[in-house]
Design a protein around this motif. Structure first.
Motif, mmCIF file in Angstrom:
data_model
loop_
_atom_site.group_PDB
_atom_site.id
_atom_site.type_symbol
_atom_site.label_atom_id
_atom_site.label_comp_id
_atom_site.label_asym_id
_atom_site.label_seq_id
_atom_site.Cartn_x
_atom_site.Cartn_y
_atom_site.Cartn_z
ATOM 1 N N ALA A 20 17.628 -13.919 -4.037
ATOM 2 C CA ALA A 20 17.972 -12.573 -3.549
ATOM 3 C C ALA A 20 16.913 -11.604 -4.062
ATOM 4 O O ALA A 20 16.464 -11.710 -5.206
ATOM 5 N N SER A 21 16.492 -10.696 -3.180
ATOM 6 C CA SER A 21 15.444 -9.754 -3.583
ATOM 7 C C SER A 21 15.719 -8.382 -2.975
ATOM 8 O O SER A 21 16.448 -8.258 -1.986
ATOM 9 N N LEU A 22 15.122 -7.393 -3.610
ATOM 10 C CA LEU A 22 15.236 -5.999 -3.169
ATOM 11 C C LEU A 22 13.910 -5.579 -2.553
ATOM 12 O O LEU A 22 12.846 -5.910 -3.076
ATOM 13 N N GLN A 23 13.952 -4.891 -1.445
ATOM 14 C CA GLN A 23 12.740 -4.297 -0.878
ATOM 15 C C GLN A 23 13.010 -2.820 -0.670
ATOM 16 O O GLN A 23 14.064 -2.464 -0.124
ATOM 17 N N LYS A 24 12.095 -1.966 -1.123
ATOM 18 C CA LYS A 24 12.249 -0.517 -0.904
ATOM 19 C C LYS A 24 11.800 -0.225 0.512
ATOM 20 O O LYS A 24 10.660 -0.485 0.867
ATOM 21 N N THR A 25 12.689 0.270 1.337
ATOM 22 C CA THR A 25 12.325 0.485 2.753
ATOM 23 C C THR A 25 12.322 1.966 3.106
ATOM 24 O O THR A 25 12.095 2.330 4.237
ATOM 25 N N GLY A 26 12.649 2.816 2.139
ATOM 26 C CA GLY A 26 12.641 4.263 2.420
ATOM 27 C C GLY A 26 12.753 5.001 1.100
ATOM 28 O O GLY A 26 12.853 4.374 0.043
ATOM 29 N N PRO A 66 3.372 -7.411 -2.437
ATOM 30 C CA PRO A 66 3.620 -6.298 -3.372
ATOM 31 C C PRO A 66 3.982 -4.997 -2.653
ATOM 32 O O PRO A 66 4.833 -4.247 -3.121
ATOM 33 N N SER A 67 3.384 -4.759 -1.490
ATOM 34 C CA SER A 67 3.689 -3.508 -0.763
ATOM 35 C C SER A 67 5.029 -3.591 -0.039
ATOM 36 O O SER A 67 5.570 -2.597 0.415
ATOM 37 N N GLY A 68 5.530 -4.814 0.101
ATOM 38 C CA GLY A 68 6.785 -4.986 0.851
ATOM 39 C C GLY A 68 6.567 -4.993 2.357
ATOM 40 O O GLY A 68 7.502 -5.135 3.139
ATOM 41 N N LYS A 69 5.296 -4.875 2.787
ATOM 42 C CA LYS A 69 5.009 -4.801 4.219
ATOM 43 C C LYS A 69 4.831 -6.173 4.865
ATOM 44 O O LYS A 69 4.926 -6.332 6.079
ATOM 45 N N LEU A 70 4.559 -7.196 4.020
ATOM 46 C CA LEU A 70 4.302 -8.531 4.579
ATOM 47 C C LEU A 70 5.208 -9.544 3.907
ATOM 48 O O LEU A 70 5.621 -9.367 2.759
ATOM 49 N N LYS A 71 5.486 -10.620 4.635
ATOM 50 C CA LYS A 71 6.329 -11.678 4.068
ATOM 51 C C LYS A 71 5.635 -13.008 4.314
ATOM 52 O O LYS A 71 5.275 -13.325 5.456
ATOM 53 N N LEU A 99 4.709 -19.249 -4.979
ATOM 54 C CA LEU A 99 4.042 -18.701 -3.789
ATOM 55 C C LEU A 99 3.766 -17.237 -4.101
ATOM 56 O O LEU A 99 4.681 -16.422 -4.118
ATOM 57 N N GLU A 100 2.514 -16.928 -4.437
ATOM 58 C CA GLU A 100 2.195 -15.622 -5.005
ATOM 59 C C GLU A 100 1.133 -14.906 -4.183
ATOM 60 O O GLU A 100 0.101 -15.488 -3.834
ATOM 61 N N TRP A 101 1.369 -13.652 -3.916
ATOM 62 C CA TRP A 101 0.411 -12.784 -3.228
ATOM 63 C C TRP A 101 -0.611 -12.255 -4.223
ATOM 64 O O TRP A 101 -0.259 -11.869 -5.335
ATOM 65 N N SER A 102 -1.879 -12.204 -3.816
ATOM 66 C CA SER A 102 -2.853 -11.473 -4.619
ATOM 67 C C SER A 102 -2.534 -9.989 -4.461
ATOM 68 O O SER A 102 -1.907 -9.580 -3.470
ATOM 69 N N TRP A 159 -1.293 -14.765 -10.149
ATOM 70 C CA TRP A 159 -2.612 -14.130 -10.169
ATOM 71 C C TRP A 159 -2.752 -13.286 -11.436
ATOM 72 O O TRP A 159 -1.771 -12.716 -11.913
ATOM 73 N N THR A 160 -3.978 -13.188 -11.938
ATOM 74 C CA THR A 160 -4.228 -12.141 -12.941
ATOM 75 C C THR A 160 -4.192 -10.827 -12.173
ATOM 76 O O THR A 160 -4.457 -10.793 -10.961
ATOM 77 N N PRO A 161 -3.854 -9.728 -12.842
ATOM 78 C CA PRO A 161 -3.625 -8.464 -12.124
ATOM 79 C C PRO A 161 -4.801 -8.016 -11.258
ATOM 80 O O PRO A 161 -4.594 -7.408 -10.220
ATOM 81 N N ASP A 162 -6.036 -8.389 -11.621
ATOM 82 C CA ASP A 162 -7.187 -7.949 -10.792
ATOM 83 C C ASP A 162 -7.631 -9.051 -9.825
ATOM 84 O O ASP A 162 -8.725 -8.978 -9.254
ATOM 85 N N ASP A 163 -6.819 -10.078 -9.682
ATOM 86 C CA ASP A 163 -7.099 -11.207 -8.765
ATOM 87 C C ASP A 163 -8.357 -11.976 -9.169
ATOM 88 O O ASP A 163 -8.841 -12.814 -8.402
ATOM 89 N N SER A 164 -8.843 -11.743 -10.383
ATOM 90 C CA SER A 164 -10.094 -12.445 -10.771
ATOM 91 C C SER A 164 -9.810 -13.860 -11.244
ATOM 92 O O SER A 164 -10.720 -14.679 -11.388
ATOM 93 N N GLY A 165 -8.549 -14.112 -11.511
ATOM 94 C CA GLY A 165 -8.227 -15.456 -11.994
ATOM 95 C C GLY A 165 -6.776 -15.778 -11.753
ATOM 96 O O GLY A 165 -6.044 -14.989 -11.137
ATOM 97 N N ILE A 166 -6.393 -16.940 -12.254
ATOM 98 C CA ILE A 166 -4.981 -17.333 -12.143
ATOM 99 C C ILE A 166 -4.501 -17.774 -13.520
ATOM 100 O O ILE A 166 -5.301 -18.228 -14.356
#
Ligand SMILES: CSCC[C@H](NC=O)C(=O)N[C@@H](Cc1ccccc1)C(=O)O
Length: 719
Positions: free
Chosen positions: A25-31, A90-95, A144-147, A241-248
């Motif tokens: 279960a997850s929360l997405q801010k939609t407004g 992270p933006s909640g715009k893509l799945k 399954l992680e987004w950069s 991901w590391t926060p700057d996507d430079s590594g894992i």
């Protein structure tokens, strides 16, 4: 006694087993003050004989004071049986969706899809790319992680192995030293003579999972790369991901000298690694010689947390929370192991498998679900001070699971022995006591056992080693008879497996079912259960077959002393180590128990040492230090046999039903088969059910339902 009919039992099973269980279960801010709650559920489908998966969506609004406003249930249930993993960006715009599909020929293919709020915008056939084997979707390795830039996806999959060919494969002849250019045309390397090399996997419920590696999908190019620089002989999982996507950063479990079963075993030697993708250098973050898991970065990327406990001894232990400061590399134990909780300091320690990726209330506070005696509880941990605040402790719902947090809106799932799962939301106060949360349900529990009441009793063992450690028992009683004296009820005493696990006061399907059918149920959290401090856990190894047996018996007698139970109609039940205990009970108390029902029981530790996927647990629980070289002596075999139920076989009188999974790698079926045969040879009534294509849990929908009906008919025939 006239028990309810088989038809009634079938009806009750259909009702209670229909309760869906929460998968995620997850929360997405939609407004501005609007959030959507996406939940995926698993539900038994007796007609299709499978577990169906479906998604629900709810809308939650906050009012002008930041409190919960409306909860809207648009009634959108969508069945989604091909989805394996889902992760919002992270933006909640893509799945991102990992999907498993069978093609026209019936071959399984895995796709990685990306959806926006309108349509599918990427669709990668990972199988066709042939860069790796199956993608891992399990709870141990899977991820399954987004950069952060939302252009790459990180997951783990089986490492691609060179194609093994026969020395006698004619199609390979001629392209060797005489015609090396033919070889050069081959895309992939081939190895002759390796077709039948044994490739050990990670055991029970992880069959075929041998060498997972991290994989990076570039959404722009559609290409998958396996990073260079990975440590050798390490199985990779839980990658982020590391926060700057430079590594894992990932958890790596040691493959050598050989793998031991991983599921239910949080003591496997492992380390937290950081791989820099450009320099391809890989460093270990955690200290060596430990068992670590679940790395998560803080929102401001300044800290990495992970869970740590010993890689020796019991399979489930009280864990430490480690904070690693990313820049300074300073490492701190922010929550330590708790040996003995006290009235003044009741926090029993951390018993956590994995953190939720979104577990941060702010840059200093995380939210975690952990065992707290017989309840699953949500706690808040200040990772600077180590202060622990219990957020859930209500009398009505026994067990809570933290799901997600967005800003100060918390999403959780709660249940009790009489109420199936219910999603709730609440706002964590900005000031004052953060445990003062006004929880609001998103829906009603789908199953409510209104004619059952539950309670928890605390027991103190008799005088013996470990006698300063108390333990608990969850009791379920039919409401109609509670307190009434005229009609004594039959009792089923239930022992959990592990042995280091715990019955929680959440929805308990089988105990609830039998209580609905007129039984009193005692679910015993004997010494050695998790959630009571490390000293309780450590009190059991070397005393299995005595301490755990005495605690189960003490619980049974305590329930009888309450006056509701007919002491002449007591049965015992349990699976795996719970089966070890139930077969011990009928051997050590042959006149007390009138029936036994057991799933995949451990009946002879000596026999088990060289079969099954976790020989180390066998030695540990028998009170010996495990060594990969395992050189057992006659004395060790004697000790393992003497603490086993088989040592008491001549005393057994109770009719015994055994239910075995033919594919069980944890407790091989021979343990149950031999016990069954020993009973038959002694004229003791016994029945053995063997479930094909079922493993240690025996949780295929048809098998599970058949187990219950056979348990019911067996007990009602013999009590
Ligand atoms: C040598 S097998 C010992 C029994 C087995 N232990 C670990 O797998 C067991 O009792 N399994 C439990 C499952 C379980 C174990 C630990 C924590 C949670 C669950 C069972 O099947 O009931």
């Amino acid at each position: 006694m006239d028990f309810p009919s088989v038809e009634r039992a079938v009806k009750v099973y259909r009702e209670c087993a229909s309760a869906p269980s929460l998968s995620s279960a997850s929360l997405q801010k939609t407004g501005d003050s609007v959030f959507s709650v996406h939940s995926t559920w698993s539900q038994r489908d007796l007609e299709r004989e499978c577990n169906i998966k479906y998604r629900q969506t709810h809308i939650v609004t906050l009012d002008s004071n930041g409190q919960i406003g409306d909860v809207i249930d648009p009634g959108t249930n969508t069945e989604l049986n091909s989805e394996q993993l889902v992760r919002w960006s992270p933006s909640g715009k893509l799945k991102a969706v990992l999907r498993k599909i069978k093609d026209k020929k019936g071959d399984e293919k895995q796709y990685l899809e990306v959806w926006n709020n309108i349509a599918k915008i990427h669709n990668i056939n990972l199988t066709a790319l042939d860069k790796h084997g199956k993608v891992y979707e399990d709870g141990e390795f899977g991820c399954l992680e987004w950069s952060s830039c939302e252009s790459q996806l990180l997951y783990v999959a089986e490492k691609k192995q060179p194609k093994a060919v026969s020395y006698f494969d004619k199609s390979k002849e001629g392209g060797s030293e005489e015609n090396p250019e033919t070889d050069a045309k081959k895309k992939d390397p081939e190895v002759k003579g390796d077709q039948f090399v044994h490739r050990q996997d990670w055991g029970e419920l992880l069959v075929g999972k041998h060498s997972p590696v991290p994989c990076i999908l570039n959404l722009q190019t559609g290409q998958v790369t396996i990073p260079e620089g990975l440590p050798n002989d390490v199985s990779v999982g839980q990658a982020i991901w590391t926060p700057d996507d430079s590594g894992i950063v990932f958890t790596g479990w040691e493959n050598e000298p050989y793998r031991l079963g991983l599921i239910y075993c949080r003591n496997r030697r492992s380390a937290i690694y950081h791989l820099d993708l450009s320099s391809q250098t890989c460093n270990t973050i955690s200290i060596t010689g430990q068992s670590v898991r679940s790395p998560v970065f803080s929102p401001d990327a300044s800290k990495l947390i992970y869970i740590q406990n010993s890689c020796h001894g019991p399979h489930m232990q009280c864990a430490q929370l480690i904070v690693y400061h990313w820049e300074s590399k300073e490492t701190k134990v922010t929550v330590d192991i708790v040996q003995r909780p006290t009235e003044g300091r009741p926090f029993p320690g951390l018993y956590v498998g994995r953190f939720e990726q979104q577990c941060w209330l702010d840059n200093e506070t995380i939210l975690v679900s952990t065992a707290w005696r017989s309840s699953q509880t949500i706690i808040a941990i200040n990772i600077c001070t180590g202060e622990v605040t219990r957020l859930t402790n209500g009398p009505d719902f026994g067990s809570w699971m933290f799901c997600d947090i967005k800003q100060r809106l918390i999403l959780a799932c709660r249940s009790s022995p009489t109420r199936s799962a219910q999603l709730v939301v609440g706002v964590i106060p900005q000031e004052g006591d953060i445990s003062c949360i006004n929880w609001k349900p998103l829906h009603e529990s789908s199953v409510i056992l209104s004619d059952v009441i539950w309670s928890v009793i605390t027991l103190k063992p008799k005088t013996e080693q470990g006698s300063d450690i108390d333990f608990e028992t969850i009791i379920l009683k039919p409401k109609a008879n509670s307190g009434s004296q005229e009609k004594k009820l039959p009792l089923i005493v239930w022992a959990h497996g592990g042995p280091h696990s715990v019955f929680s006061t959440g929805y308990l399907l089988l105990p609830g079912l039998f209580c609905q059918l007129g039984f009193v149920i005692a679910c015993v959290n004997y010494r050695g259960s998790i959630g009571f401090g490390q000293a309780s856990i450590d009190s059991l190894p070397g005393f299995v077959g005595t301490h755990d047996v005495k605690d189960v018996q003490a619980a049974a007698e305590a329930v009888i002393e309450q006056g509701l139970v007919d002491r002449e109609r007591v049965a015992v039940s349990g699976g795996s180590h719970g089966g070890f205990l139930s077969t011990h009970m009928i051997g050590q108390y042959p006149d007390f128990y009138k029936a036994c029902i057991t799933r995949n029981p451990v009946t002879n530790l000596a026999d088990k040492l060289f079969c099954g996927d976790i020989p180390d647990l066998t030695m540990t629980e028998a009170g010996m230090d495990f060594d990969f070289k395992i050189a057992p002596s006659a004395e060790m075999y004697a000790k393992m046999f003497n603490c086993s139920p088989m040592a008491h076989i001549d005393k057994v009188r109770a009719p015994t039903l055994l239910m075995l999974g033919s594919d069980d790698l944890r407790v091989p079926p021979q343990q149950g088969i031999r016990y069954h045969e020993m009973l038959k040879a002694r004229g003791v009534k016994t029945r053995l059910l063997m479930y094909p294509d079922n493993s240690h849990p025996i949780n295929k929908v048809d098998a599970e339902a058949d187990c219950f009906m056979n348990m019911y008919t067996w007990i009602t025939e013999h009590l």
